[in-house]
Design a protein around this motif. Structure first.
Motif, PDB file in Angstrom:
ATOM      1  N   TYR A 173      60.278 100.847  -7.634  1.00  0.00           N
ATOM      2  CA  TYR A 173      60.673  99.455  -7.697  1.00  0.00           C
ATOM      3  C   TYR A 173      59.577  98.819  -6.581  1.00  0.00           C
ATOM      4  O   TYR A 173      59.161  99.352  -5.565  1.00  0.00           O
ATOM      5  N   THR A 233      69.910 108.076 -17.141  1.00  0.00           N
ATOM      6  CA  THR A 233      69.486 107.003 -17.087  1.00  0.00           C
ATOM      7  C   THR A 233      70.617 105.681 -17.468  1.00  0.00           C
ATOM      8  O   THR A 233      71.492 106.468 -18.372  1.00  0.00           O
ATOM      9  N   GLY A 234      70.583 104.604 -17.079  1.00  0.00           N
ATOM     10  CA  GLY A 234      71.561 103.846 -17.681  1.00  0.00           C
ATOM     11  C   GLY A 234      72.803 104.089 -16.750  1.00  0.00           C
ATOM     12  O   GLY A 234      73.050 104.888 -15.855  1.00  0.00           O
ATOM     13  N   ASP A 235      73.867 103.435 -17.264  1.00  0.00           N
ATOM     14  CA  ASP A 235      75.443 103.627 -16.546  1.00  0.00           C
ATOM     15  C   ASP A 235      76.056 104.740 -17.000  1.00  0.00           C
ATOM     16  O   ASP A 235      75.765 105.133 -18.091  1.00  0.00           O
ATOM     17  N   PRO A 236      76.739 105.340 -16.118  1.00  0.00           N
ATOM     18  CA  PRO A 236      77.186 105.042 -14.774  1.00  0.00           C
ATOM     19  C   PRO A 236      76.526 105.548 -13.370  1.00  0.00           C
ATOM     20  O   PRO A 236      77.111 105.923 -12.656  1.00  0.00           O
ATOM     21  N   TYR A 237      75.233 105.972 -13.861  1.00  0.00           N
ATOM     22  CA  TYR A 237      74.283 106.957 -12.893  1.00  0.00           C
ATOM     23  C   TYR A 237      73.990 105.924 -11.787  1.00  0.00           C
ATOM     24  O   TYR A 237      73.245 105.215 -11.964  1.00  0.00           O
ATOM     25  N   GLU A 238      74.391 106.341 -10.532  1.00  0.00           N
ATOM     26  CA  GLU A 238      73.881 105.778  -9.616  1.00  0.00           C
ATOM     27  C   GLU A 238      72.627 105.938  -9.151  1.00  0.00           C
ATOM     28  O   GLU A 238      72.084 107.278  -9.400  1.00  0.00           O
ATOM     29  N   GLN A 239      71.822 105.061  -8.564  1.00  0.00           N
ATOM     30  CA  GLN A 239      70.332 105.465  -7.977  1.00  0.00           C
ATOM     31  C   GLN A 239      70.437 105.692  -6.675  1.00  0.00           C
ATOM     32  O   GLN A 239      71.062 105.337  -5.767  1.00  0.00           O
ATOM     33  N   TYR A 240      69.663 106.891  -6.272  1.00  0.00           N
ATOM     34  CA  TYR A 240      69.251 107.283  -4.922  1.00  0.00           C
ATOM     35  C   TYR A 240      68.008 106.688  -4.367  1.00  0.00           C
ATOM     36  O   TYR A 240      66.946 107.341  -5.152  1.00  0.00           O
ATOM     37  N   PHE A 241      67.714 105.897  -3.506  1.00  0.00           N
ATOM     38  CA  PHE A 241      66.428 105.426  -2.878  1.00  0.00           C
ATOM     39  C   PHE A 241      65.885 106.328  -2.008  1.00  0.00           C
ATOM     40  O   PHE A 241      66.562 106.871  -0.914  1.00  0.00           O
ATOM     41  N   TYR A 243      78.283  97.476 -16.438  1.00  0.00           N
ATOM     42  CA  TYR A 243      78.452  98.313 -15.268  1.00  0.00           C
ATOM     43  C   TYR A 243      77.665  97.786 -14.051  1.00  0.00           C
ATOM     44  O   TYR A 243      76.589  97.149 -14.277  1.00  0.00           O
ATOM     45  N   PHE A 253      73.633 103.321  -2.185  1.00  0.00           N
ATOM     46  CA  PHE A 253      75.028 102.922  -2.897  1.00  0.00           C
ATOM     47  C   PHE A 253      76.325 102.996  -2.215  1.00  0.00           C
ATOM     48  O   PHE A 253      76.744 103.636  -1.307  1.00  0.00           O
ATOM     49  N   TYR A 259      59.643 103.263 -14.943  1.00  0.00           N
ATOM     50  CA  TYR A 259      60.641 104.443 -14.734  1.00  0.00           C
ATOM     51  C   TYR A 259      60.431 105.682 -15.599  1.00  0.00           C
ATOM     52  O   TYR A 259      59.519 105.717 -16.499  1.00  0.00           O
ATOM     53  N   LEU A 297      65.194  93.633  -5.880  1.00  0.00           N
ATOM     54  CA  LEU A 297      64.197  94.915  -6.215  1.00  0.00           C
ATOM     55  C   LEU A 297      63.831  94.607  -7.931  1.00  0.00           C
ATOM     56  O   LEU A 297      64.712  94.389  -8.488  1.00  0.00           O
ATOM     57  N   ALA A 357      71.931 102.530 -21.542  1.00  0.00           N
ATOM     58  CA  ALA A 357      70.656 103.076 -21.827  1.00  0.00           C
ATOM     59  C   ALA A 357      69.591 101.950 -21.223  1.00  0.00           C
ATOM     60  O   ALA A 357      68.490 102.233 -21.682  1.00  0.00           O
ATOM     61  N   ARG A 358      69.992 101.019 -20.411  1.00  0.00           N
ATOM     62  CA  ARG A 358      69.117 100.068 -19.753  1.00  0.00           C
ATOM     63  C   ARG A 358      69.073 100.397 -18.260  1.00  0.00           C
ATOM     64  O   ARG A 358      69.750 101.140 -17.544  1.00  0.00           O
ATOM     65  N   SER A 387      74.192  96.778 -15.054  1.00  0.00           N
ATOM     66  CA  SER A 387      73.223  97.537 -16.182  1.00  0.00           C
ATOM     67  C   SER A 387      73.864  97.317 -17.483  1.00  0.00           C
ATOM     68  O   SER A 387      75.191  97.059 -17.495  1.00  0.00           O
ATOM     69  N   ARG A 388      73.142  97.726 -18.518  1.00  0.00           N
ATOM     70  CA  ARG A 388      73.937  98.024 -19.719  1.00  0.00           C
ATOM     71  C   ARG A 388      73.488  99.087 -20.484  1.00  0.00           C
ATOM     72  O   ARG A 388      72.804  99.858 -19.954  1.00  0.00           O
ATOM     73  N   LEU A 397      77.067  97.269  -9.777  1.00  0.00           N
ATOM     74  CA  LEU A 397      77.004  98.353  -8.573  1.00  0.00           C
ATOM     75  C   LEU A 397      76.677  97.287  -7.189  1.00  0.00           C
ATOM     76  O   LEU A 397      76.018  96.407  -7.475  1.00  0.00           O
ATOM     77  N   PRO A 410      67.731 101.350   0.051  1.00  0.00           N
ATOM     78  CA  PRO A 410      69.239 100.907  -0.394  1.00  0.00           C
ATOM     79  C   PRO A 410      70.011 102.113  -0.541  1.00  0.00           C
ATOM     80  O   PRO A 410      69.611 102.925  -0.964  1.00  0.00           O
ATOM     81  N   TYR A 418      62.413 106.430 -10.582  1.00  0.00           N
ATOM     82  CA  TYR A 418      62.239 104.995 -10.962  1.00  0.00           C
ATOM     83  C   TYR A 418      61.012 104.526  -9.531  1.00  0.00           C
ATOM     84  O   TYR A 418      61.265 105.201  -8.568  1.00  0.00           O
ATOM     85  N   TYR A 441      74.844  97.701  -3.311  1.00  0.00           N
ATOM     86  CA  TYR A 441      74.046  98.534  -2.663  1.00  0.00           C
ATOM     87  C   TYR A 441      73.944  97.770  -1.240  1.00  0.00           C
ATOM     88  O   TYR A 441      73.749  96.688  -1.101  1.00  0.00           O
ATOM     89  N   PHE A 481      68.710  93.825 -10.293  1.00  0.00           N
ATOM     90  CA  PHE A 481      69.142  93.605  -8.851  1.00  0.00           C
ATOM     91  C   PHE A 481      69.196  91.988  -8.768  1.00  0.00           C
ATOM     92  O   PHE A 481      68.102  91.257  -9.158  1.00  0.00           O
TER      93      PHE A 481
END
Lengths: 114, 111
Positions: free
Chosen positions: A35, A97-105, B32, B46, A48, A43, B96-97, B93-94, B34, B44, A33, B36, B101
């Protein structure tokens, strides 16, 4: 294991100049991604790539292009920089992509366009 | 139209006390959430997340509460420490989206 790396850390451009921001991840993540962060705006997603070979527009894609060079690398290009593109740019990656995957920046690139 | 709102730009708390950061959302499709944390000149990181099928999730000093009927979530930090001073972003998030923030809340923990 460096995580997400970005280059450069700082950049000053004149209006109309072009540049490419580089991003790489070593976590074997599928999704990446870009941002931008502006004061009071949080952000906002520019573009993406859900998986290698695909890219999609985010919330604020105008004035930018991206390339998913391979699974590790995702670059952001400003073809003709404008003062409105002064911002801090963050690259991120996630396993999916999408939940529940956390993103690492990554640590960010601070860009100033004069 | 901001779908995720953090109405308090800043919050100051005494060390050892509880910090409560709030976040409201408008899109009922979000499933879902989160939090940060961001230090200056860093990206940021998590902190904690919660699925919409739960109303509470704990991880050490951090607890996130979700009130779906009010479309509200909060992050509790107990006890607060000076190292917790940072900007906190909530995100939603929803399926597949992508993440949406909030604008962030600057937490300052005073020694």
């Amino acid at each position: 294991n460096a995580g997400v790396t970005q280059t450069p850390k700082f950049q000053v451009l004149k209006t109309g100049q072009s540049m490419t921001l580089q991003c790489a991840q070593d976590m074997n993540h599928n999704s990446m991604y870009w941002y931008r962060q502006d004061p009071g705006m949080g952000l906002r997603l520019i573009y993406y790539s859900a998986s290698e070979g695909t890219t999609d527009k985010g919330e604020v894609p105008n004035g930018y292009n991206v390339s998913r060079l391979n699974k590790r690398e995702f670059s952001l290009r400003l073809e003709s920089a404008a003062p409105s593109q002064t911002s801090v740019y963050f690259c991120a990656s996630s396993a999916g992509t999408g939940d529940p995957y956390e993103q690492y920046f990554g640590p960010g690139t601070r860009l100033t366009v004069t | 139209d901001q779908q995720v709102k953090q109405n308090s730009p800043s919050l100051s708390v005494q060390e050892g006390r509880i910090s409560i950061l709030n976040c409201d959302y408008t899109n009922s499709m979000f499933d879902y959430f989160l939090w940060y944390k961001k230090y200056p000149a860093e990206g940021p990181t998590f902190l904690i997340s919660i699925s919409s099928i739960k109303d509470k999730n704990e991880d050490g000093r951090f607890t996130v509460f979700l009130n779906k009927s009010a479309k509200h979530l909060s992050l509790h930090i107990v006890p607060s420490q000076p190292g917790d001073s940072a900007v906190y972003f909530c995100a939603a998030s929803r399926p597949a989206r992508q993440l949406t923030f909030g604008s962030g809340t600057q937490l300052t923990v005073l020694p």
